[in-house]
Design a protein around this motif. Structure first.
Motif, PDB file in Angstrom:
ATOM      1  N   ALA A 233       0.901  -1.178   0.000  1.00  0.00           N
ATOM      2  CA  ALA A 233       0.017  -0.033  -0.021  1.00  0.00           C
ATOM      3  C   ALA A 233       0.839   1.158   0.081  1.00  0.00           C
ATOM      4  O   ALA A 233       0.620   2.342  -0.741  1.00  0.00           O
ATOM      5  N   TRP A 234       1.909   1.141   0.599  1.00  0.00           N
ATOM      6  CA  TRP A 234       2.901   2.539   0.764  1.00  0.00           C
ATOM      7  C   TRP A 234       3.522   2.639  -0.758  1.00  0.00           C
ATOM      8  O   TRP A 234       3.646   3.858  -1.110  1.00  0.00           O
ATOM      9  N   ALA A 235       3.971   1.519  -1.127  1.00  0.00           N
ATOM     10  CA  ALA A 235       4.500   1.596  -2.744  1.00  0.00           C
ATOM     11  C   ALA A 235       3.384   2.347  -3.530  1.00  0.00           C
ATOM     12  O   ALA A 235       3.570   3.114  -4.466  1.00  0.00           O
ATOM     13  N   SER A 236       2.147   1.876  -3.232  1.00  0.00           N
ATOM     14  CA  SER A 236       1.047   2.583  -4.199  1.00  0.00           C
ATOM     15  C   SER A 236       0.614   3.797  -4.127  1.00  0.00           C
ATOM     16  O   SER A 236       0.404   4.623  -4.999  1.00  0.00           O
ATOM     17  N   VAL A 237       0.926   4.442  -2.731  1.00  0.00           N
ATOM     18  CA  VAL A 237       0.816   5.825  -2.408  1.00  0.00           C
ATOM     19  C   VAL A 237       1.987   6.363  -3.089  1.00  0.00           C
ATOM     20  O   VAL A 237       1.628   7.442  -3.860  1.00  0.00           O
ATOM     21  N   GLN A 238       3.091   5.973  -3.006  1.00  0.00           N
ATOM     22  CA  GLN A 238       4.082   6.626  -3.557  1.00  0.00           C
ATOM     23  C   GLN A 238       4.125   6.632  -5.031  1.00  0.00           C
ATOM     24  O   GLN A 238       4.233   7.818  -5.729  1.00  0.00           O
ATOM     25  N   ALA A 239       3.701   5.494  -5.918  1.00  0.00           N
ATOM     26  CA  ALA A 239       3.567   5.556  -7.270  1.00  0.00           C
ATOM     27  C   ALA A 239       2.400   6.540  -7.474  1.00  0.00           C
ATOM     28  O   ALA A 239       2.724   7.050  -8.645  1.00  0.00           O
ATOM     29  N   ALA A 240       1.496   6.736  -6.887  1.00  0.00           N
ATOM     30  CA  ALA A 240       0.210   7.491  -7.409  1.00  0.00           C
ATOM     31  C   ALA A 240       0.532   8.970  -7.154  1.00  0.00           C
ATOM     32  O   ALA A 240       0.292   9.573  -7.890  1.00  0.00           O
ATOM     33  N   LEU A 241       1.626   9.461  -6.274  1.00  0.00           N
ATOM     34  CA  LEU A 241       2.097  10.720  -5.973  1.00  0.00           C
ATOM     35  C   LEU A 241       2.871  11.043  -6.889  1.00  0.00           C
ATOM     36  O   LEU A 241       3.352  12.355  -7.344  1.00  0.00           O
TER      37      LEU A 241
ATOM     38  N   ALA B 163       0.313   9.416   5.266  1.00  0.00           N
ATOM     39  CA  ALA B 163      -0.071   8.149   5.032  1.00  0.00           C
ATOM     40  C   ALA B 163      -0.045   7.385   6.346  1.00  0.00           C
ATOM     41  O   ALA B 163       0.661   6.625   6.748  1.00  0.00           O
ATOM     42  N   ASP B 164      -1.632   7.221   6.658  1.00  0.00           N
ATOM     43  CA  ASP B 164      -1.767   6.693   7.747  1.00  0.00           C
ATOM     44  C   ASP B 164      -2.795   5.398   7.876  1.00  0.00           C
ATOM     45  O   ASP B 164      -2.500   4.921   6.420  1.00  0.00           O
ATOM     46  N   ALA B 165      -3.172   4.667   8.858  1.00  0.00           N
ATOM     47  CA  ALA B 165      -3.931   3.457   8.673  1.00  0.00           C
ATOM     48  C   ALA B 165      -5.156   3.791   7.545  1.00  0.00           C
ATOM     49  O   ALA B 165      -5.261   2.728   6.758  1.00  0.00           O
TER      50      ALA B 165
ATOM     51  N   ASP C  66      -7.430   2.436   2.248  1.00  0.00           N
ATOM     52  CA  ASP C  66      -8.290   2.989   1.404  1.00  0.00           C
ATOM     53  C   ASP C  66      -7.969   2.626  -0.061  1.00  0.00           C
ATOM     54  O   ASP C  66      -6.898   3.054  -0.432  1.00  0.00           O
ATOM     55  N   VAL C  67      -9.132   2.170  -0.890  1.00  0.00           N
ATOM     56  CA  VAL C  67      -8.718   1.777  -2.253  1.00  0.00           C
ATOM     57  C   VAL C  67      -8.209   3.243  -2.979  1.00  0.00           C
ATOM     58  O   VAL C  67      -7.256   2.927  -4.010  1.00  0.00           O
ATOM     59  N   GLU C  68      -8.858   4.333  -2.413  1.00  0.00           N
ATOM     60  CA  GLU C  68      -8.518   5.511  -3.235  1.00  0.00           C
ATOM     61  C   GLU C  68      -7.146   6.251  -2.787  1.00  0.00           C
ATOM     62  O   GLU C  68      -6.465   7.137  -3.271  1.00  0.00           O
ATOM     63  N   ARG C  69      -6.522   5.715  -1.579  1.00  0.00           N
ATOM     64  CA  ARG C  69      -5.264   6.177  -1.099  1.00  0.00           C
ATOM     65  C   ARG C  69      -5.157   7.635  -0.714  1.00  0.00           C
ATOM     66  O   ARG C  69      -4.278   8.101  -0.536  1.00  0.00           O
ATOM     67  N   GLY C  70      -6.261   8.092  -0.052  1.00  0.00           N
ATOM     68  CA  GLY C  70      -6.490   9.428   0.466  1.00  0.00           C
ATOM     69  C   GLY C  70      -5.398   9.811   1.455  1.00  0.00           C
ATOM     70  O   GLY C  70      -5.600   9.191   2.651  1.00  0.00           O
ATOM     71  N   LEU C  71      -4.675  10.713   1.284  1.00  0.00           N
ATOM     72  CA  LEU C  71      -3.672  11.303   2.430  1.00  0.00           C
ATOM     73  C   LEU C  71      -4.490  12.160   3.336  1.00  0.00           C
ATOM     74  O   LEU C  71      -5.397  12.767   3.100  1.00  0.00           O
ATOM     75  N   LEU C  72      -4.035  12.064   4.643  1.00  0.00           N
ATOM     76  CA  LEU C  72      -4.661  13.011   5.722  1.00  0.00           C
ATOM     77  C   LEU C  72      -3.757  14.380   5.599  1.00  0.00           C
ATOM     78  O   LEU C  72      -2.420  14.312   5.956  1.00  0.00           O
ATOM     79  N   ALA C  73      -4.298  15.321   5.277  1.00  0.00           N
ATOM     80  CA  ALA C  73      -3.841  16.655   5.085  1.00  0.00           C
ATOM     81  C   ALA C  73      -3.803  17.172   6.624  1.00  0.00           C
ATOM     82  O   ALA C  73      -4.690  17.303   7.191  1.00  0.00           O
TER      83      ALA C  73
ATOM     84  N   PHE D  14      -7.961  17.300   6.596  1.00  0.00           N
ATOM     85  CA  PHE D  14      -8.923  16.716   5.595  1.00  0.00           C
ATOM     86  C   PHE D  14      -8.003  15.638   4.896  1.00  0.00           C
ATOM     87  O   PHE D  14      -7.134  15.701   4.804  1.00  0.00           O
ATOM     88  N   ARG D  15      -8.951  14.984   3.878  1.00  0.00           N
ATOM     89  CA  ARG D  15      -8.342  13.781   3.321  1.00  0.00           C
ATOM     90  C   ARG D  15      -8.052  14.405   1.887  1.00  0.00           C
ATOM     91  O   ARG D  15      -9.054  15.284   1.314  1.00  0.00           O
ATOM     92  N   VAL D  16      -7.163  14.102   1.017  1.00  0.00           N
ATOM     93  CA  VAL D  16      -6.906  14.626  -0.330  1.00  0.00           C
ATOM     94  C   VAL D  16      -6.431  13.243  -1.060  1.00  0.00           C
ATOM     95  O   VAL D  16      -5.436  12.470  -0.748  1.00  0.00           O
ATOM     96  N   PRO D  17      -7.234  12.656  -2.282  1.00  0.00           N
ATOM     97  CA  PRO D  17      -6.737  11.545  -2.844  1.00  0.00           C
ATOM     98  C   PRO D  17      -5.530  12.178  -3.688  1.00  0.00           C
ATOM     99  O   PRO D  17      -5.528  13.222  -4.054  1.00  0.00           O
ATOM    100  N   PRO D  18      -4.607  11.132  -4.170  1.00  0.00           N
ATOM    101  CA  PRO D  18      -3.665  11.543  -5.041  1.00  0.00           C
ATOM    102  C   PRO D  18      -4.110  12.153  -6.225  1.00  0.00           C
ATOM    103  O   PRO D  18      -3.229  13.100  -6.643  1.00  0.00           O
ATOM    104  N   ARG D  19      -5.203  12.154  -6.731  1.00  0.00           N
ATOM    105  CA  ARG D  19      -5.599  12.906  -8.049  1.00  0.00           C
ATOM    106  C   ARG D  19      -5.461  14.293  -7.866  1.00  0.00           C
ATOM    107  O   ARG D  19      -5.176  15.358  -8.766  1.00  0.00           O
ATOM    108  N   TRP D  20      -5.859  14.785  -6.522  1.00  0.00           N
ATOM    109  CA  TRP D  20      -5.826  16.269  -6.088  1.00  0.00           C
ATOM    110  C   TRP D  20      -4.666  16.724  -5.346  1.00  0.00           C
ATOM    111  O   TRP D  20      -4.225  17.791  -5.037  1.00  0.00           O
ATOM    112  N   TYR D  21      -3.795  15.783  -5.041  1.00  0.00           N
ATOM    113  CA  TYR D  21      -2.656  16.106  -4.004  1.00  0.00           C
ATOM    114  C   TYR D  21      -1.632  17.295  -4.782  1.00  0.00           C
ATOM    115  O   TYR D  21      -1.369  18.213  -4.050  1.00  0.00           O
TER     116      TYR D  21
END
Length: 141
Positions: free
Chosen positions: A24-32, A76-78, A83-90, A101-108
């Motif tokens: 999941a962490w690798a997925s977050v990094q790839a998305a960003l 990048a929390d639990a 979350d399938v969308e991998r929304g980060l917590l800002a 607030f949460r921000v999906p990688p699409r809007w990061y």
């Protein structure tokens, strides 16, 4: 007391606080790293921050020297990892410490870039979240 990692110049800090799923962490990094956000992130993955609370992060920032204070960061929390969308917590660390607030990688990249150059305030994004607490871009009224 913990000290916060420092982002590289003109980037936003993405701090990993959940270490249960490396995929999941690798997925977050790839998305960003895709698209226009590719150069706007400093990733920090250190088990020292596993499960750290928002208050601990606020306290760490408050204890930092003026030169090392952050105004915001992304976690990048639990929830992000599950979350399938991998929304980060800002997390706001300056104007309203603790506001999130949460921000999906699409809007990061939009959020990160505008916060980094102080073009927009954290509250402008936080005030524009949808009913799920996620920022999904500015919509015309």
């Amino acid at each position: 007391m913990i000290a916060l990692p420092q982002p590289e110049d003109l980037t936003s800090l993405v701090l990993r606080t959940d270490f249960t799923n490396d995929t999941a962490w690798a997925s977050v990094q790839a998305a960003l790293r895709t698209g226009k956000g590719a150069d706007s992130t400093t990733f920090a993955s250190d088990p020292t921050y596993a499960g750290v609370s928002l208050q601990e992060l606020i306290d760490a920032d408050n204890a930092a020297s003026d030169d090392d204070k952050l105004t915001y960061l992304f976690l990048a929390d639990a929830t992000t990892m599950a979350d399938v969308e991998r929304g980060l917590l800002a997390l706001d660390l300056a104007d309203e410490p603790g506001r999130t607030f949460r921000v999906p990688p699409r809007w990061y990249a939009d959020v990160s870039t505008n916060l980094t150059i102080a073009n927009m305030d954290f509250s402008e994004f936080a005030d524009a979240v949808d009913e799920s607490g996620r920022y999904r871009g500015v919509t015309a009224d």
